[in-house]
Design an enzyme around this catalytic site. Structure first.
Site, mmCIF file in Angstrom:
data_model
loop_
_atom_site.group_PDB
_atom_site.id
_atom_site.type_symbol
_atom_site.label_atom_id
_atom_site.label_comp_id
_atom_site.label_asym_id
_atom_site.label_seq_id
_atom_site.Cartn_x
_atom_site.Cartn_y
_atom_site.Cartn_z
ATOM 1 N N SER A 87 -13.787 -2.596 4.308
ATOM 2 C CA SER A 87 -14.401 -3.705 3.588
ATOM 3 C C SER A 87 -15.509 -3.140 2.722
ATOM 4 C CB SER A 87 -14.970 -4.742 4.556
ATOM 5 O OG SER A 87 -15.506 -5.844 3.841
ATOM 6 N N ARG A 335 -7.033 -2.863 1.007
ATOM 7 C CA ARG A 335 -6.538 -3.849 1.968
ATOM 8 C C ARG A 335 -6.483 -5.219 1.293
ATOM 9 N NH1 ARG A 335 -10.711 -6.461 6.133
ATOM 10 N NH2 ARG A 335 -9.189 -8.114 5.773
ATOM 11 N N THR A 371 -17.272 -11.259 7.563
ATOM 12 C CA THR A 371 -17.520 -10.678 8.883
ATOM 13 C C THR A 371 -18.285 -11.635 9.780
ATOM 14 O OG1 THR A 371 -17.521 -8.448 7.928
ATOM 15 C CG2 THR A 371 -18.496 -8.712 10.113
ATOM 16 N N CYS A 542 1.547 -1.524 -5.406
ATOM 17 C CA CYS A 542 1.164 -0.871 -4.155
ATOM 18 C C CYS A 542 0.075 0.164 -4.397
ATOM 19 C CB CYS A 542 2.386 -0.211 -3.512
ATOM 20 S SG CYS A 542 1.974 0.758 -2.039
ATOM 21 N N CYS A 573 1.959 4.520 3.701
ATOM 22 C CA CYS A 573 1.439 3.161 3.868
ATOM 23 C C CYS A 573 0.039 3.141 4.483
ATOM 24 C CB CYS A 573 2.393 2.357 4.744
ATOM 25 S SG CYS A 573 1.890 0.645 5.013
ATOM 26 N N CYS A 576 -2.085 -2.224 3.852
ATOM 27 C CA CYS A 576 -2.797 -3.268 3.109
ATOM 28 C C CYS A 576 -2.009 -4.572 3.075
ATOM 29 C CB CYS A 576 -3.112 -2.800 1.699
ATOM 30 S SG CYS A 576 -1.695 -2.801 0.567
ATOM 31 N N CYS A 579 2.561 -5.653 -0.333
ATOM 32 C CA CYS A 579 3.994 -5.778 -0.610
ATOM 33 C C CYS A 579 4.572 -7.047 0.003
ATOM 34 C CB CYS A 579 4.736 -4.549 -0.090
ATOM 35 S SG CYS A 579 4.426 -4.182 1.664
#
Length: 604
Positions: A87, A335, A371, A542, A573, A576, A579
């Site tokens: 984050s 992400r 958060t 991606c 990968c 995130c 896709c």
């Protein structure tokens, strides 16, 4: 009572014992025939992020208050707690103050850098113009930190209190009761299968953690959350969830450019006026700067590349100056994050458990923070779970745990108020007002109305982010500049900074699958539509280079179209889930790989 460490040793020995007695090398794996170890627990939590760990810590606090023992297990797919957490991050400590009132006196706490200023800038291609920012974006009393390190710190506290935290154990499936009407726990992923799902010598079957209460805290668009939402129709009274993709880098900047505690958010360039998004710069502790770009996944142009937009942004004079001199890039990651807000929060409880944190979607987009809300949701779920576990012995024990008190408590909490005040801000950009109208409306609502309106903008059409994607013929390809190291680099160079690793010979965890069907015809149809209509969107979208639509005449006839086939580089990968969210054909399914695989974030 076994300590967490002793339980882990006992668990490991059980697995090894089972492995040597049951494994048959390279035989096909039959999930229906496998014998699994089953553990009985009170609460099983999937995901060792701020929400899951706050729930675990709160349960152990309530255990001490009530004098009743709760066995609490946290399953984490990352190799270490925090290794899959990414984050910005600026943390509002409201929930932390409630959960751990003495946190600031702990020498090991990671909140070392308070935010000292908050500004917002509108970027043109060459200029950076200061503009007013909404009062919700004020960061007085907040802290700039690494959410990865923050989660690792919470994990250590949870273990000190007796929570059993199991990194490398991916929550792969849900365990249901005999009639399939309630959740009875979680199944972890198999380990030691090859790409053809045959058992290798290292094969170990997944375990079942049967729980009285199951809490899902796996983050945005998790595979278990998707299953639960569909199975129990949790979204029947809510809008579809919408998402953004956040790409982040961490730099150690030249001392002349370092301003500890400074928080800057940007709008405008490099994104066009039709694309929702913005950038950030957070001056962390120890000479580090977090910078990045969030792009709403409702963007229309399939030629857009979030990664290349971030690289282009760094060549703006403002960023080029910030990253000049002896500055060095040391981390990269990406992400998906929830953007739907209050309208997209589903029913939170299901028979046997509940959704918490980003699995439910509590990000306050106006604040660009989630958060605090995720932690509070975990705490409220823990209190409801403790009530369920403390019910009198005369209560019907075969009935699934009823976590409806949690749903009610959250809707009566400051989390709901936090989201209600800003409920129309992000949603206004998806109305006939458009981007510029959304900016104007958001300014009036955040500065003057502050959510005190009789209306709520809703997604009445049910259009998803994938549905916003338009055919490629309506756009011209975007001419992105070539990388200019060290300020900008190619994708694979950045990917190396994530520490991503997956066992090479394992089942691919990204599947071309739709409605339970997974065959060559579906794969061919996927290639045909995504290449012919959307110019191979995924190979640009991606942020880890997982997808390629390559020319392969020899094999395209069986698994492709018009000389093209899809290649999935699953080893790249970084989890995130873009896709799964954005592909126009909605036929990519993200599932958990072997536990421990994926990125290894440490300062993100």
């Amino acid at each position: 009572m076994l300590t967490c460490a002793r339980r882990r040793i006992a668990l490991s020995r059980s697995l090894r014992s089972f492995h040597y007695s049951a494994t048959r090398q390279r035989e096909p794996f039959d999930p229906a025939a496998v014998e699994r170890i089953s553990e009985e627990v009170d609460v099983c939590i999937v995901g060792a992020g701020p929400a899951g760990l706050s729930a675990a810590i709160r349960l152990k606090q309530l255990e001490q208050e009530r004098g009743k023992e709760f066995r609490v297990v946290v399953l984490e797919k990352g190799a270490e707690v925090g290794s899959h957490i990414l984050s910005g991050a600026v943390i509002e400590p409201r929930a932390l103050n409630e959960l751990l009132p003495d946190w600031s006196s702990r020498d090991d706490n990671p909140l070392k850098q308070p935010a000292t200023s908050s500004t917002m800038r509108f970027l043109t291609k060459s200029f950076s113009i200061p503009i007013p920012h909404p009062p919700q974006m004020s960061n007085d009393g907040n802290y700039i930190t690494s959410l990865s390190q923050f989660s690792a710190w919470l994990g250590a506290i949870a273990e000190e209190l007796g929570v059993e935290v199991y990194p490398g154990f991916a929550g792969a499936g849900l365990v249901y009761d005999e009639d399939g009407k309630s959740v009875a726990g979680v199944r972890t992923n198999e380990v030691g299968l090859d790409r053809q799902s045959r058992m290798k010598e290292s094969f170990e079957p997944g375990m079942e953690f049967r729980a009285k209460v199951t809490l899902i805290a796996e983050g945005a668009h998790g595979s278990l959350s998707k299953e639960l939402v569909n199975r129990f129709e949790l979204r029947r009274n809510a809008d579809p969830q919408t998402y953004g993709i956040g790409l982040k880098e961490v730099w150690r900047v030249d001392p002349s450019q370092y301003r500890p505690g400074e928080v800057v958010h940007t709008m405008g360039w490099p994104l066009d006026y039709k694309t929702y998004g913005g950038g950030w710069v957070y001056h962390m502790a120890d000479g580090l700067v977090s910078l990045g770009l969030v792009i709403g996944l409702d963007y229309a142009n399939p030629y857009l590349s979030p990664y290349k937009e971030l690289q282009r942004m760094k060549h703006h004079p403002y960023f080029a100056r910030l990253l000049s001199g002896s500055s060095t890039r040391i981390a990269y990651g990406a992400r998906s994050l929830n953007e739907g807000g209050l309208q997209s929060v589903p029913q939170l409880n299901f028979p046997g458990g509940a959704l918490i944190g980003c699995s439910a979607g509590f990000v306050n987009i106006a604040k660009i923070k989630g958060t605090h809300n995720a932690m509070k949701s975990g705490m409220l779920a823990a209190e409801a779970a403790a009530d369920v576990l403390s019910e009198s012995p005369g209560t019907e024990t075969n009935a699934p745990s009823d976590m409806s008190k949690y749903d009610t408590a959250l809707r009566n909490s400051w989390v709901w108020s936090d989201l209600n005040e800003v409920r129309n801000l992000r949603a206004s950009f998806d109305t006939p007002l458009g981007i510029w109208g959304g900016i104007a409306y958001s300014g009036v609502d955040s500065l003057i109305l502050k959510g005190r309106t009789p209306w709520t903008f809703r997604n009445r059409t049910g259009l998803t982010d994938a549905g916003h994607t338009q055919p490629a013929y309506r756009f011209k390809p975007i001419d992105y500049p070539a990388p200019q190291p060290p300020l900008s680099t190619d994708l694979l160079t950045s990917l190396a900074l994530t520490g991503t690793n997956h066992t090479e010979d394992q089942p691919v965890h990204l599947r071309v699958r739709k409605g339970g069907v997974e065959d060559l015809k579906l794969r061919k149809d996927h290639v045909q539509r995504n290449v012919s209509e959307y110019a191979g969107l995924l190979q640009r979208a991606c942020p880890a280079g997982v997808y390629e639509y390559i020319e392969d005449e020899a094999n395209a006839a069986t698994e492709g179209w018009n000389g093209h086939k899809l290649v999935i580089n699953s080893q790249n990968c970084i989890h995130c889930k873009l896709c799964d969210i954005k592909v126009p054909t909605q036929d990519i399914t993200w599932t958990v790989p072997e536990g421990g695989g994926g990125p290894k974030y440490t300062i993100t």
